[in-house]
Motif scaffolding. Sequence first.
Motif, mmCIF file in Angstrom:
data_model
loop_
_atom_site.group_PDB
_atom_site.id
_atom_site.type_symbol
_atom_site.label_atom_id
_atom_site.label_comp_id
_atom_site.label_asym_id
_atom_site.label_seq_id
_atom_site.Cartn_x
_atom_site.Cartn_y
_atom_site.Cartn_z
ATOM 1 N N LEU A 184 18.252 -26.203 -14.756
ATOM 2 C CA LEU A 184 17.857 -24.783 -14.437
ATOM 3 C C LEU A 184 19.076 -23.890 -14.828
ATOM 4 C CD1 LEU A 184 16.196 -22.643 -13.292
ATOM 5 C CD2 LEU A 184 17.113 -23.462 -11.079
ATOM 6 N N ILE A 185 20.310 -24.218 -14.490
ATOM 7 C CA ILE A 185 21.334 -23.429 -14.600
ATOM 8 C C ILE A 185 21.697 -22.971 -16.048
ATOM 9 C CG2 ILE A 185 23.850 -23.334 -14.421
ATOM 10 C CD1 ILE A 185 23.664 -24.740 -11.849
ATOM 11 N N GLU A 186 21.380 -24.045 -17.105
ATOM 12 C CA GLU A 186 21.661 -23.837 -18.532
ATOM 13 C C GLU A 186 20.398 -22.895 -19.086
ATOM 14 O OE1 GLU A 186 22.691 -24.243 -22.324
ATOM 15 O OE2 GLU A 186 23.880 -24.139 -20.456
ATOM 16 N N ALA A 187 19.008 -23.177 -18.528
ATOM 17 C CA ALA A 187 17.928 -22.373 -18.630
ATOM 18 C C ALA A 187 18.366 -21.067 -18.301
ATOM 19 C CB ALA A 187 16.800 -23.084 -18.045
ATOM 20 N N SER A 188 18.643 -20.639 -17.217
ATOM 21 C CA SER A 188 19.127 -19.397 -16.694
ATOM 22 C C SER A 188 20.285 -18.699 -17.753
ATOM 23 C CB SER A 188 19.622 -19.482 -15.227
ATOM 24 O OG SER A 188 18.687 -19.626 -14.449
ATOM 25 N N ARG A 189 21.002 -19.714 -18.055
ATOM 26 C CA ARG A 189 22.094 -18.975 -18.962
ATOM 27 C C ARG A 189 21.529 -18.600 -20.236
ATOM 28 N NH1 ARG A 189 24.685 -20.155 -23.425
ATOM 29 N NH2 ARG A 189 23.726 -22.186 -23.630
ATOM 30 N N ILE A 190 20.587 -19.650 -20.954
ATOM 31 C CA ILE A 190 20.099 -19.085 -22.244
ATOM 32 C C ILE A 190 19.197 -17.930 -22.104
ATOM 33 C CG2 ILE A 190 18.181 -20.001 -23.871
ATOM 34 C CD1 ILE A 190 19.270 -22.765 -23.023
ATOM 35 N N ARG A 191 18.489 -17.806 -20.981
ATOM 36 C CA ARG A 191 17.819 -16.640 -20.847
ATOM 37 C C ARG A 191 18.506 -15.278 -20.681
ATOM 38 N NH1 ARG A 191 18.388 -13.502 -16.759
ATOM 39 N NH2 ARG A 191 18.388 -15.218 -15.245
ATOM 40 N N TRP A 192 19.721 -15.523 -20.062
ATOM 41 C CA TRP A 192 20.504 -14.364 -19.678
ATOM 42 C C TRP A 192 21.093 -13.861 -21.118
ATOM 43 C CZ3 TRP A 192 25.596 -12.940 -20.801
ATOM 44 C CH2 TRP A 192 25.877 -11.926 -20.184
ATOM 45 N N SER A 193 21.665 -14.782 -21.966
ATOM 46 C CA SER A 193 22.050 -14.654 -23.225
ATOM 47 C C SER A 193 21.053 -14.006 -24.041
ATOM 48 C CB SER A 193 22.683 -15.819 -23.871
ATOM 49 O OG SER A 193 23.141 -15.754 -25.129
ATOM 50 N N ALA A 194 19.732 -14.450 -24.082
ATOM 51 C CA ALA A 194 18.741 -13.956 -24.927
ATOM 52 C C ALA A 194 18.512 -12.359 -24.615
ATOM 53 C CB ALA A 194 17.587 -14.722 -24.798
ATOM 54 N N GLN A 195 18.548 -12.262 -23.310
ATOM 55 C CA GLN A 195 18.264 -10.743 -22.708
ATOM 56 C C GLN A 195 19.523 -9.852 -23.097
ATOM 57 O OE1 GLN A 195 16.864 -11.788 -18.446
ATOM 58 N NE2 GLN A 195 17.225 -9.819 -18.596
ATOM 59 N N ARG A 196 20.545 -10.339 -23.190
ATOM 60 C CA ARG A 196 21.725 -9.472 -23.512
ATOM 61 C C ARG A 196 21.717 -9.089 -25.076
ATOM 62 N NH1 ARG A 196 23.984 -6.099 -20.994
ATOM 63 N NH2 ARG A 196 26.309 -5.768 -21.433
ATOM 64 N N GLU A 197 21.398 -10.368 -25.804
ATOM 65 C CA GLU A 197 21.328 -10.010 -27.224
ATOM 66 C C GLU A 197 20.120 -9.134 -27.759
ATOM 67 O OE1 GLU A 197 20.700 -12.835 -31.284
ATOM 68 O OE2 GLU A 197 21.175 -13.777 -29.558
ATOM 69 N N PHE A 198 18.982 -9.206 -26.899
ATOM 70 C CA PHE A 198 18.061 -8.190 -27.109
ATOM 71 C C PHE A 198 18.548 -6.879 -26.569
ATOM 72 C CE2 PHE A 198 14.718 -5.332 -25.269
ATOM 73 C CZ PHE A 198 13.839 -5.373 -26.643
ATOM 74 N N THR A 199 19.180 -6.741 -25.613
ATOM 75 C CA THR A 199 19.504 -5.511 -25.224
ATOM 76 C C THR A 199 20.573 -4.713 -26.149
ATOM 77 O OG1 THR A 199 19.134 -5.863 -23.054
ATOM 78 C CG2 THR A 199 20.573 -4.157 -23.204
ATOM 79 N N ASN A 200 21.389 -5.582 -26.578
ATOM 80 C CA ASN A 200 22.592 -4.888 -27.534
ATOM 81 C C ASN A 200 21.746 -4.622 -28.958
ATOM 82 O OD1 ASN A 200 24.614 -5.607 -25.755
ATOM 83 N ND2 ASN A 200 24.980 -7.423 -26.638
ATOM 84 N N ALA A 201 20.977 -5.314 -29.406
ATOM 85 C CA ALA A 201 20.191 -5.057 -30.648
ATOM 86 C C ALA A 201 19.473 -3.960 -30.205
ATOM 87 C CB ALA A 201 19.339 -6.271 -31.132
#
Length: 145
Positions: free
Chosen positions: A113-130
């Motif tokens: 779950l912690i890894e899934a949360s990290r992946i989701r957070w990273s994807a959100q951050r990448e989307f926001t930056n783009a």
Amino acid sequence: MSHQETLAAEDRAEARRALHRSARKDAYVQFINQAVKTAQSIAEMGRVEPSEFEDAEARALAALSEVWPSLALVNVEGPPEIADLADQVANALKTEGAKARIVHNASEMKPELIEASRIRWSAQREFTNAARRVLALGADDLAHS
């Protein structure tokens, strides 16, 4: 075309670009807001008492169902690279929710779950930056996106 007609045409083109940029921004913000709301609902699943889990899960699933309409807006507004990143966020949220459900039933799955949360957070951050980059493009660049 006269000078006044040329200026009027340029003004109309600029107004169209501004409207397009505004629609993109609205779609991106709506998507980000819904992704954050969904992530918070998923996190809540792990903080509730076992007797409250079903209600927390229902709230998370309801929030997740609201991601898809905002994802559709992002896909329409584009550009394709942003749409692909938004798809990654939505899929990461779905995975994170599934992991949260599993962890509720098997606490030894918490690292997943912690890894899934990290992946989701990273994807959100990448989307926001783009999204920021796309919205910051000059008017001529936006017309070609």
